[in-house]
Design an enzyme around this catalytic site. Structure first.
Site, PDB file in Angstrom:
ATOM      1  N   ASP A 171       0.848  -1.203   0.000  1.00 51.16           N
ATOM      2  CA  ASP A 171       0.000   0.000   0.000  1.00 51.16           C
ATOM      3  C   ASP A 171       0.884   1.253   0.000  1.00 51.16           C
ATOM      4  O   ASP A 171       0.601   2.247  -0.671  1.00 51.16           O
ATOM      5  CB  ASP A 171      -0.886  -0.007   1.265  1.00 51.16           C
ATOM      6  CG  ASP A 171      -2.214   0.687   1.061  1.00 51.16           C
ATOM      7  OD1 ASP A 171      -2.313   1.487   0.119  1.00 51.16           O
ATOM      8  OD2 ASP A 171      -3.147   0.442   1.842  1.00 51.16           O
TER       9      ASP A 171
ATOM     10  N   HIS B 162      -6.448   4.698   6.657  1.00 48.69           N
ATOM     11  CA  HIS B 162      -5.600   5.703   6.002  1.00 48.69           C
ATOM     12  C   HIS B 162      -5.733   6.999   6.801  1.00 48.69           C
ATOM     13  O   HIS B 162      -6.774   7.271   7.412  1.00 48.69           O
ATOM     14  CB  HIS B 162      -6.015   5.874   4.534  1.00 48.69           C
ATOM     15  CG  HIS B 162      -5.519   4.742   3.669  1.00 48.69           C
ATOM     16  ND1 HIS B 162      -4.384   4.848   2.895  1.00 48.69           N
ATOM     17  CD2 HIS B 162      -5.974   3.477   3.499  1.00 48.69           C
ATOM     18  CE1 HIS B 162      -4.168   3.688   2.276  1.00 48.69           C
ATOM     19  NE2 HIS B 162      -5.123   2.840   2.624  1.00 48.69           N
TER      20      HIS B 162
ATOM     21  N   CYS C 118      -4.026   4.856  -2.643  1.00 50.63           N
ATOM     22  CA  CYS C 118      -4.510   3.934  -3.655  1.00 50.63           C
ATOM     23  C   CYS C 118      -4.645   4.676  -4.977  1.00 50.63           C
ATOM     24  O   CYS C 118      -5.293   5.723  -5.039  1.00 50.63           O
ATOM     25  CB  CYS C 118      -5.856   3.357  -3.224  1.00 50.63           C
ATOM     26  SG  CYS C 118      -6.586   2.306  -4.482  1.00 50.63           S
TER      27      CYS C 118
HETATM   28  P1  HMG Z   1      -9.013  -6.883 -16.036  1.00 54.67           P
HETATM   29  O1  HMG Z   1      -8.392  -6.127 -17.160  1.00 54.67           O
HETATM   30  O2  HMG Z   1     -10.474  -6.650 -15.764  1.00 54.67           O
HETATM   31  O3  HMG Z   1      -8.785  -8.462 -16.196  1.00 54.67           O
HETATM   32  O4  HMG Z   1      -8.182  -6.583 -14.728  1.00 54.67           O
HETATM   33  P2  HMG Z   1      -9.128  -9.420 -17.367  1.00 54.67           P
HETATM   34  O5  HMG Z   1      -9.394 -10.736 -16.733  1.00 54.67           O
HETATM   35  O6  HMG Z   1     -10.178  -8.811 -18.270  1.00 54.67           O
HETATM   36  O7  HMG Z   1      -7.757  -9.549 -18.228  1.00 54.67           O
HETATM   37  C1  HMG Z   1      -7.258  -8.518 -19.069  1.00 54.67           C
HETATM   38  C2  HMG Z   1      -5.756  -8.699 -19.248  1.00 54.67           C
HETATM   39  O8  HMG Z   1      -5.093  -8.518 -18.002  1.00 54.67           O
HETATM   40  C3  HMG Z   1      -5.365 -10.107 -19.726  1.00 54.67           C
HETATM   41  O9  HMG Z   1      -4.199  -9.963 -20.504  1.00 54.67           O
HETATM   42  C4  HMG Z   1      -5.001 -10.827 -18.451  1.00 54.67           C
HETATM   43  O10 HMG Z   1      -4.104 -11.885 -18.615  1.00 54.67           O
HETATM   44  C5  HMG Z   1      -4.363  -9.699 -17.649  1.00 54.67           C
HETATM   45  P3  HMG Z   1      -4.243 -10.098 -22.114  1.00 54.67           P
HETATM   46  O11 HMG Z   1      -4.836 -11.442 -22.374  1.00 54.67           O
HETATM   47  O12 HMG Z   1      -5.120  -8.978 -22.573  1.00 54.67           O
HETATM   48  O13 HMG Z   1      -2.800  -9.939 -22.506  1.00 54.67           O
HETATM   49  N1  HMG Z   1      -4.490  -9.935 -16.218  1.00 54.67           N
HETATM   50  C6  HMG Z   1      -3.460  -9.948 -15.350  1.00 54.67           C
HETATM   51  N2  HMG Z   1      -2.144  -9.753 -15.520  1.00 54.67           N
HETATM   52  C7  HMG Z   1      -1.348  -9.861 -14.423  1.00 54.67           C
HETATM   53  N3  HMG Z   1      -1.841 -10.148 -13.186  1.00 54.67           N
HETATM   54  C8  HMG Z   1      -3.164 -10.332 -12.998  1.00 54.67           C
HETATM   55  C9  HMG Z   1      -4.026 -10.241 -14.125  1.00 54.67           C
HETATM   56  N4  HMG Z   1      -5.371 -10.367 -14.255  1.00 54.67           N
HETATM   57  C10 HMG Z   1      -5.623 -10.186 -15.546  1.00 54.67           C
HETATM   58  N5  HMG Z   1      -3.622 -10.617 -11.766  1.00 54.67           N
HETATM   59  C11 HMG Z   1      -7.545  -6.651 -12.427  1.00 54.67           C
HETATM   60  C12 HMG Z   1      -8.629  -6.994 -13.448  1.00 54.67           C
HETATM   61  C13 HMG Z   1      -8.107  -6.850 -11.056  1.00 54.67           C
HETATM   62  C14 HMG Z   1      -6.358  -7.570 -12.651  1.00 54.67           C
HETATM   63  C15 HMG Z   1      -7.108  -5.175 -12.643  1.00 54.67           C
HETATM   64  O14 HMG Z   1      -8.235  -4.335 -12.532  1.00 54.67           O
HETATM   65  C16 HMG Z   1      -6.049  -4.701 -11.692  1.00 54.67           C
HETATM   66  O15 HMG Z   1      -4.904  -5.144 -11.757  1.00 54.67           O
HETATM   67  N6  HMG Z   1      -6.363  -3.720 -10.802  1.00 54.67           N
HETATM   68  C17 HMG Z   1      -5.428  -3.148  -9.885  1.00 54.67           C
HETATM   69  C18 HMG Z   1      -5.995  -3.219  -8.509  1.00 54.67           C
HETATM   70  C19 HMG Z   1      -5.055  -2.655  -7.484  1.00 54.67           C
HETATM   71  O16 HMG Z   1      -3.918  -3.089  -7.358  1.00 54.67           O
HETATM   72  N7  HMG Z   1      -5.529  -1.657  -6.666  1.00 54.67           N
HETATM   73  C20 HMG Z   1      -4.756  -1.100  -5.617  1.00 54.67           C
HETATM   74  C21 HMG Z   1      -4.724  -1.997  -4.419  1.00 54.67           C
HETATM   75  S1  HMG Z   1      -6.262  -2.077  -3.521  1.00 54.67           S
HETATM   76  C22 HMG Z   1      -6.080  -0.939  -2.244  1.00 54.67           C
HETATM   77  O17 HMG Z   1      -5.146  -0.184  -2.257  1.00 54.67           O
HETATM   78  C23 HMG Z   1      -7.062  -0.942  -1.123  1.00 54.67           C
HETATM   79  C24 HMG Z   1      -6.533  -1.619   0.147  1.00 54.67           C
HETATM   80  O18 HMG Z   1      -5.307  -1.036   0.569  1.00 54.67           O
HETATM   81  C25 HMG Z   1      -7.565  -1.494   1.272  1.00 54.67           C
HETATM   82  C26 HMG Z   1      -8.060  -0.065   1.496  1.00 54.67           C
HETATM   83  O19 HMG Z   1      -7.246   0.850   1.673  1.00 54.67           O
HETATM   84  O20 HMG Z   1      -9.293   0.105   1.480  1.00 54.67           O
HETATM   85  C27 HMG Z   1      -6.289  -3.121  -0.083  1.00 54.67           C
HETATM   86 MG    MG Z   2      -5.135   0.761   1.751  1.00 55.54          MG
END
Ligand code: HMG
Ligand code: MG
Length: 309
Positions: free
Chosen positions: A20, A218, A249
């Site tokens: 994070d 946060h 985020c």
């Molecule tokens: P998507 O594009 O909807 O996935 O992503 P998809 O299934 O449609 O696939 C599209 C392409 O992405 C494909 O590749 C997949 O292989 C690839 P292509 O065939 O086109 O070449 N793909 C991936 N590649 C690597 N790793 C993966 C993956 N999945 C699909 N895991 C996804 C959906 C969730 C992956 C995307 O939206 C994403 O990566 N989002 C980022 C989310 C994130 O990291 N957010 C920040 C963290 S959350 C946070 O901070 C909150 C928290 O701290 C708590 C709080 O504070 O409240 C936890």
């Molecule tokens: Mg967080």
């Protein structure tokens, strides 16, 4: 004295600084600096931490080298001891990467609000829960620890105030999947202590006997430490925090750093609550790390520590 009569004698700190804390940094953080931070955290006594995220590298470039961080563990550049190294996993593709990298635990993550879930993970809440069903089953088969997050549990950057009932429902659904640790996220740092009670007391009543809740606050509006204390007072004994107060985020406009681990440990030490983390060692690590990445320090404790040292 009645005040603080329910505080746990021990708090488990779940350190999210490497994930994070860094996911939203605009400047690239080198693998060498990440390894420095991880090793420093472990030396300070941190026992559970997130090392990265197996998410789309094009969407969150700072997490693209998560595999390499784990590789450093396997090559013993990072000495884990008995510490547990978690990473975010949003889907089966992420789980496959996590297993290949050799994680000990994963964290799935969804939200209390549809708009945030959609922007963050490209899925509705129910779609994410359906995906997690398979992820959790497979992760458990591989004997991995599983934690779940409910983001925007106290407020949403797109929908504003969030009803505690909504957050409760999502936490219950994660519990139904067999997840035993659920972290309740104040993603944009809008909660206040009363809000923490309003959201987390019903959760404890509903799923508290089968699940451990964690508070993930946060500090955007300066209330994270007060919120952590409120959560502790109702019996929550896992608090998420990030070294130096790094964090934010990329999909939550306006979100800034997590509760700083130093500020939390300072409070815990002062109240005689054990965390197993050495404040001195942690502070030295965070100061050096902030110098390395050229980032101003947000932790109040660290600011005072820097002046005094
Ligand atoms: P998507 O594009 O909807 O996935 O992503 P998809 O299934 O449609 O696939 C599209 C392409 O992405 C494909 O590749 C997949 O292989 C690839 P292509 O065939 O086109 O070449 N793909 C991936 N590649 C690597 N790793 C993966 C993956 N999945 C699909 N895991 C996804 C959906 C969730 C992956 C995307 O939206 C994403 O990566 N989002 C980022 C989310 C994130 O990291 N957010 C920040 C963290 S959350 C946070 O901070 C909150 C928290 O701290 C708590 C709080 O504070 O409240 C936890
Ligand atoms: Mg967080």
């Amino acid at each position: 004295m009645k005040a603080f009569d329910k505080l746990p004698s021990k708090i488990e700190i779940f350190e999210v600084g490497v994930r994070d804390g860094l996911q939203n940094e605009s400047r690239r953080v080198s693998l060498e600096d990440k390894i420095f931070l991880v090793q420093g955290l472990l030396s300070a006594g941190v026992k559970r931490l997130e090392l990265g995220a197996f998410v789309r590298p094009d969407l969150v470039p700072q997490m693209a080298d998560t595999e390499l961080v784990y590789e450093a563990i396997h090559q013993s550049e990072i000495k884990m001891g008995r510490a547990k190294a978690f990473a975010l996993v949003p889907n089966l593709k992420g789980l496959e990467r996590a297993i290949d990298a050799g994680v000990t635990g994963i964290a799935v993550f969804t939200a209390a609000t549809e708009s945030f879930a959609k922007r963050n993970i490209g899925m509705s809440i129910s779609e994410s829960l359906a995906v997690f069903r398979d992820v959790v089953t497979e992760a458990k088969r591989k004997k991995l620890e599983v934690r779940g997050y409910v983001s925007t549990a106290f407020g949403c950057p797109f929908e504003g105030k969030v009803s505690p009932k909504k957050s409760l429902k999502v936490a219950e659904k994660l519990a139904e999947l067999g997840i035993k640790e659920i972290s309740i996220g104040d993603t944009i740092g809008v909660a206040t202590p009363m809000g923490v009670l309003n959201v987390m007391v019903p959760m404890l009543k509903s799923i508290g006997s089968e699940v451990r809740l964690a508070g993930h606050f946060h500090d955007t509006r300066g209330t994270a430490l007060a919120n952590a204390l409120a959560a502790m007072q109702i019996g929550v004994s896992i608090i998420d925090s990030s070294a130096g107060g790094l964090g934010g985020c990329p999909f939550a406009p306006g979100a800034t750093g997590n509760l700083a681990t130093e500020d939390l440990v300072y409070m815990l030490d002062g109240m005689g609550i054990k965390s197993g983390v050495s404040l001195e060692k942690l502070a030295r690590t965070s100061l050096e790390f902030s110098k390395r990445i050229g980032r101003p320090i947000t932790s109040r404790y660290l600011q005072a520590f820097r002046t005094a040292n």
